[in-house]
Design an enzyme around this catalytic site. Structure first.
Site, PDB file in Angstrom:
ATOM      1  N   GLY A  37      25.505 106.638   1.651  1.00 11.18           N
ATOM      2  CA  GLY A  37      25.872 108.304   1.455  1.00 11.18           C
ATOM      3  C   GLY A  37      25.393 108.893  -0.059  1.00 11.18           C
ATOM      4  O   GLY A  37      24.550 110.026  -0.046  1.00 11.18           O
ATOM      5  N   ASP A 173      14.437  99.663  10.936  1.00 15.07           N
ATOM      6  CA  ASP A 173      13.535  98.470  11.431  1.00 15.07           C
ATOM      7  C   ASP A 173      12.172  98.761  11.269  1.00 15.07           C
ATOM      8  O   ASP A 173      11.390  97.756  11.145  1.00 15.07           O
ATOM      9  CB  ASP A 173      14.031  98.521  13.096  1.00 15.07           C
ATOM     10  CG  ASP A 173      15.494  98.328  12.907  1.00 15.07           C
ATOM     11  OD1 ASP A 173      16.012  97.247  12.158  1.00 15.07           O
ATOM     12  OD2 ASP A 173      16.276  98.591  13.979  1.00 15.07           O
ATOM     13  N   HIS A 200      19.378  98.430  17.720  1.00 13.32           N
ATOM     14  CA  HIS A 200      19.621  98.049  16.188  1.00 13.32           C
ATOM     15  C   HIS A 200      20.218  96.807  15.987  1.00 13.32           C
ATOM     16  O   HIS A 200      21.608  97.004  15.564  1.00 13.32           O
ATOM     17  CB  HIS A 200      20.083  99.449  15.480  1.00 13.32           C
ATOM     18  CG  HIS A 200      19.765  99.198  14.068  1.00 13.32           C
ATOM     19  ND1 HIS A 200      18.929  98.551  13.245  1.00 13.32           N
ATOM     20  CD2 HIS A 200      20.929  99.024  13.230  1.00 13.32           C
ATOM     21  CE1 HIS A 200      19.405  98.408  12.157  1.00 13.32           C
ATOM     22  NE2 HIS A 200      20.601  98.611  12.133  1.00 13.32           N
TER      23      HIS A 200
HETATM   24  P1  NAD Z   1      30.011 101.796   2.454  1.00 11.03           P
HETATM   25  O1  NAD Z   1      31.635 101.491   2.543  1.00 11.03           O
HETATM   26  O2  NAD Z   1      29.590 101.771   0.881  1.00 11.03           O
HETATM   27  O3  NAD Z   1      30.321 103.477   2.637  1.00 11.03           O
HETATM   28  C1  NAD Z   1      30.750 104.004   3.787  1.00 11.03           C
HETATM   29  C2  NAD Z   1      31.653 105.537   3.593  1.00 11.03           C
HETATM   30  O4  NAD Z   1      32.065 106.020   4.609  1.00 11.03           O
HETATM   31  C3  NAD Z   1      32.618 105.631   2.394  1.00 11.03           C
HETATM   32  O5  NAD Z   1      32.537 106.228   1.475  1.00 11.03           O
HETATM   33  C4  NAD Z   1      33.829 105.598   3.156  1.00 11.03           C
HETATM   34  O6  NAD Z   1      34.816 106.407   2.448  1.00 11.03           O
HETATM   35  C5  NAD Z   1      33.287 106.612   4.085  1.00 11.03           C
HETATM   36  N1  NAD Z   1      34.260 106.639   5.332  1.00 11.03           N
HETATM   37  C6  NAD Z   1      35.123 105.852   5.933  1.00 11.03           C
HETATM   38  N2  NAD Z   1      35.678 106.497   6.892  1.00 11.03           N
HETATM   39  C7  NAD Z   1      35.331 107.740   7.072  1.00 11.03           C
HETATM   40  C8  NAD Z   1      35.636 108.864   7.782  1.00 11.03           C
HETATM   41  N3  NAD Z   1      36.626 108.865   8.886  1.00 11.03           N
HETATM   42  N4  NAD Z   1      34.964 110.090   7.527  1.00 11.03           N
HETATM   43  C9  NAD Z   1      34.045 110.122   6.319  1.00 11.03           C
HETATM   44  N5  NAD Z   1      33.753 109.063   5.726  1.00 11.03           N
HETATM   45  C10 NAD Z   1      34.332 108.006   5.892  1.00 11.03           C
HETATM   46  O7  NAD Z   1      29.219 101.564   3.669  1.00 11.03           O
HETATM   47  P2  NAD Z   1      27.639 101.747   3.513  1.00 11.03           P
HETATM   48  O8  NAD Z   1      26.857 100.677   3.092  1.00 11.03           O
HETATM   49  O9  NAD Z   1      27.128 103.068   3.122  1.00 11.03           O
HETATM   50  O10 NAD Z   1      27.428 101.790   5.188  1.00 11.03           O
HETATM   51  C11 NAD Z   1      27.884 102.670   6.208  1.00 11.03           C
HETATM   52  C12 NAD Z   1      27.520 102.275   7.640  1.00 11.03           C
HETATM   53  O11 NAD Z   1      25.995 102.376   7.887  1.00 11.03           O
HETATM   54  C13 NAD Z   1      27.895 100.868   7.946  1.00 11.03           C
HETATM   55  O12 NAD Z   1      28.631 100.905   9.287  1.00 11.03           O
HETATM   56  C14 NAD Z   1      26.860 100.273   7.883  1.00 11.03           C
HETATM   57  O13 NAD Z   1      26.811  98.861   8.945  1.00 11.03           O
HETATM   58  C15 NAD Z   1      25.740 101.117   8.700  1.00 11.03           C
HETATM   59  N6  NAD Z   1      24.279 100.687   8.181  1.00 11.03           N
HETATM   60  C16 NAD Z   1      23.365 101.195   9.236  1.00 11.03           C
HETATM   61  C17 NAD Z   1      21.926 101.009   9.279  1.00 11.03           C
HETATM   62  C18 NAD Z   1      21.102 101.386  10.213  1.00 11.03           C
HETATM   63  O14 NAD Z   1      19.883 101.072  10.213  1.00 11.03           O
HETATM   64  N7  NAD Z   1      21.388 102.334  11.257  1.00 11.03           N
HETATM   65  C19 NAD Z   1      21.670 100.591   8.079  1.00 11.03           C
HETATM   66  C20 NAD Z   1      22.548 100.136   7.027  1.00 11.03           C
HETATM   67  C21 NAD Z   1      23.957 100.252   7.245  1.00 11.03           C
HETATM   68  C1  LMR Z   2      20.601  96.816   8.534  1.00 15.32           C
HETATM   69  O1  LMR Z   2      19.822  96.602   9.614  1.00 15.32           O
HETATM   70  O2  LMR Z   2      20.489  96.590   7.314  1.00 15.32           O
HETATM   71  C2  LMR Z   2      21.903  97.677   8.840  1.00 15.32           C
HETATM   72  O3  LMR Z   2      22.320  97.718  10.200  1.00 15.32           O
HETATM   73  C3  LMR Z   2      23.182  96.910   8.287  1.00 15.32           C
HETATM   74  C4  LMR Z   2      23.379  95.501   8.657  1.00 15.32           C
HETATM   75  O4  LMR Z   2      24.589  95.409   8.696  1.00 15.32           O
HETATM   76  O5  LMR Z   2      22.647  94.733   8.709  1.00 15.32           O
END
Ligand code: NAD
Ligand code: LMR
Length: 336
Positions: A37, A173, A200
């Site tokens: 974020g 990806d 994904h």
């Molecule tokens: P993080 O823990 O650093 O940040 C997550 C944020 O979400 C935190 O600030 C937390 O307070 C907030 N949060 C939790 N519950 C909440 C709610 N109800 N409302 C609003 N905010 C809320 O995690 P991150 O590293 O930022 O990853 C976040 C998500 O993205 C994870 O599920 C991760 O697996 C996913 N992700 C997806 C991809 C993709 O390619 N789609 C890639 C990387 C990470």
């Molecule tokens: C990624 O592809 O980096 C994300 O989906 C985070 C993970 O859990 O691998």
């Protein structure tokens, strides 16, 4: 005045004109204080297509908002903290980007995040359905293969589901595939375009190496190396971070690349095409990632997979098997 932390009432409609007078879009990031974020908020504040940026989280959003608001770019930034400010964060938004939720630790699969993240995505999407049902939603929270079906079911329940406006973000990806393929070819990654289809997670991530641009060919060893590396890109980062989370910086980059494509589509630019995990009829599954064309109404065209070679056809069968159960798990989480 750029910085404003909203009280639980007050904000109604925000002005969508950028300060230079050109039309701009209103974008909310839910989970804006997290590892993804924060850099995502910074990069969206730098995007000239954004006139208003709402940063929502359940913790730390005031500090992140104050910090970002000092950047001398056009977007007006407002922060929102906690569930009772969710509706204000969402009202009037054109694009909602959702990276809220817990990330993996070594040894976990993305599906291991389901129990926590499914509920988070459900609540946030209920807010979208109520406050900005016409917004484009970019869903990042894992497991994407299940959270997108969850979002769709929430929107169906509220009568607001528009399959053209819900997109699971699989851009990382593609970003990884472009990087790794460029390394093998010895060329600039900016010249490479690898379609990545399916979903994904693990084997559902299916790079179509036979369709790489510029046209090229790979040995069987290179094909295996690239396919496995692209499928395990997320795990590679989770292991390197050793318990401190998963991809955040490359993900923020990918999320902004994808969000920018959505905004250019909304603006009416022609030929905006990216891969995303969407409601689809490209296969027999109700959701599938493939190339989509983005326009004023969201997804305006979903492209077929094109000709696959024997290696890719085997990969597709494996991907569909796993995807079917991940999709079903998401759907039944809401229907149960
Ligand atoms: P993080 O823990 O650093 O940040 C997550 C944020 O979400 C935190 O600030 C937390 O307070 C907030 N949060 C939790 N519950 C909440 C709610 N109800 N409302 C609003 N905010 C809320 O995690 P991150 O590293 O930022 O990853 C976040 C998500 O993205 C994870 O599920 C991760 O697996 C996913 N992700 C997806 C991809 C993709 O390619 N789609 C890639 C990387 C990470
Ligand atoms: C990624 O592809 O980096 C994300 O989906 C985070 C993970 O859990 O691998």
């Amino acid at each position: 005045m750029g910085l404003k932390m909203e009280e639980s009432s007050g904000l109604q409609q925000v002005n969508c004109r950028a300060k230079d007078g050109s039309a701009g879009f209103r974008v909310a990031i839910l989970g804006a204080a997290g590892g993804i974020g924060q850099p995502l908020a910074m990069l969206m504040k730098m995007n000239p297509l954004v006139s208003v940026l709402h940063l929502y989280d359940v913790v730390n959003s005031p500090g992140v908002t104050a910090d970002i608001s000092h950047m001398d770019t056009g977007a007006v930034v407002r922060g929102f903290l906690g569930q009772n400010q969710l509706e204000n964060a969402l009202t009037g938004m054109d694009l909602v980007i959702i990276p809220a939720g817990v990330p993996r630790k070594p040894g976990m699969t993305r599906d291991d995040l389901f129990n926590i993240n499914a509920g988070i995505v459900k609540t946030l999407c209920e807010g979208v359905a109520k406050c900005c049902p016409k917004a484009i939603v970019n869903l990042i929270s894992n497991p994407v293969n299940s959270t997108v079906p969850i979002a769709a079911e929430v929107f169906k329940k509220s009568g607001t589901f528009d399959p053209k406006r819900l997109l699971g973000v699989t851009m990382l990806d593609v970003v990884r595939a472009n990087t790794f393929v460029a390394e093998v070819l010895g060329i600039d990654p900016r010249e490479v375009d690898v379609p990545v289809v399916g979903g994904h997670a693990g084997v559902t991530i299916l790079p179509l190496l036979s369709q790489v641009k510029p046209p090229c060919s790979f040995t069987p060893e290179e094909t295996d190396y690239l396919t496995v590396r692209i499928q395990n890109g997320g795990t590679e980062i989770v292991e390197a971070k050793a318990g401190a989370g998963s991809a955040t910086l490359s993900m923020a980059y990918a999320a902004v690349k994808f969000a920018d494509a959505c905004l250019r589509g909304l603006r009416g630019d022609a030929g905006v095409v990216q891969c995303a995990f969407v409601a689809s009829q490209v296969t027999e599954l109700p959701f599938f990632a493939s190339k989509v064309r983005l326009g004023r109404t969201g997804i305006e065209e979903i492209y077929p997979l094109g000709p696959l070679n024997a290696y890719e056809r085997i990969g597709l069968d494996k991907a569909k098997k796993e995807l079917a159960s991940s999709i079903e798990k998401g759907v039944s989480f809401i229907k149960k």
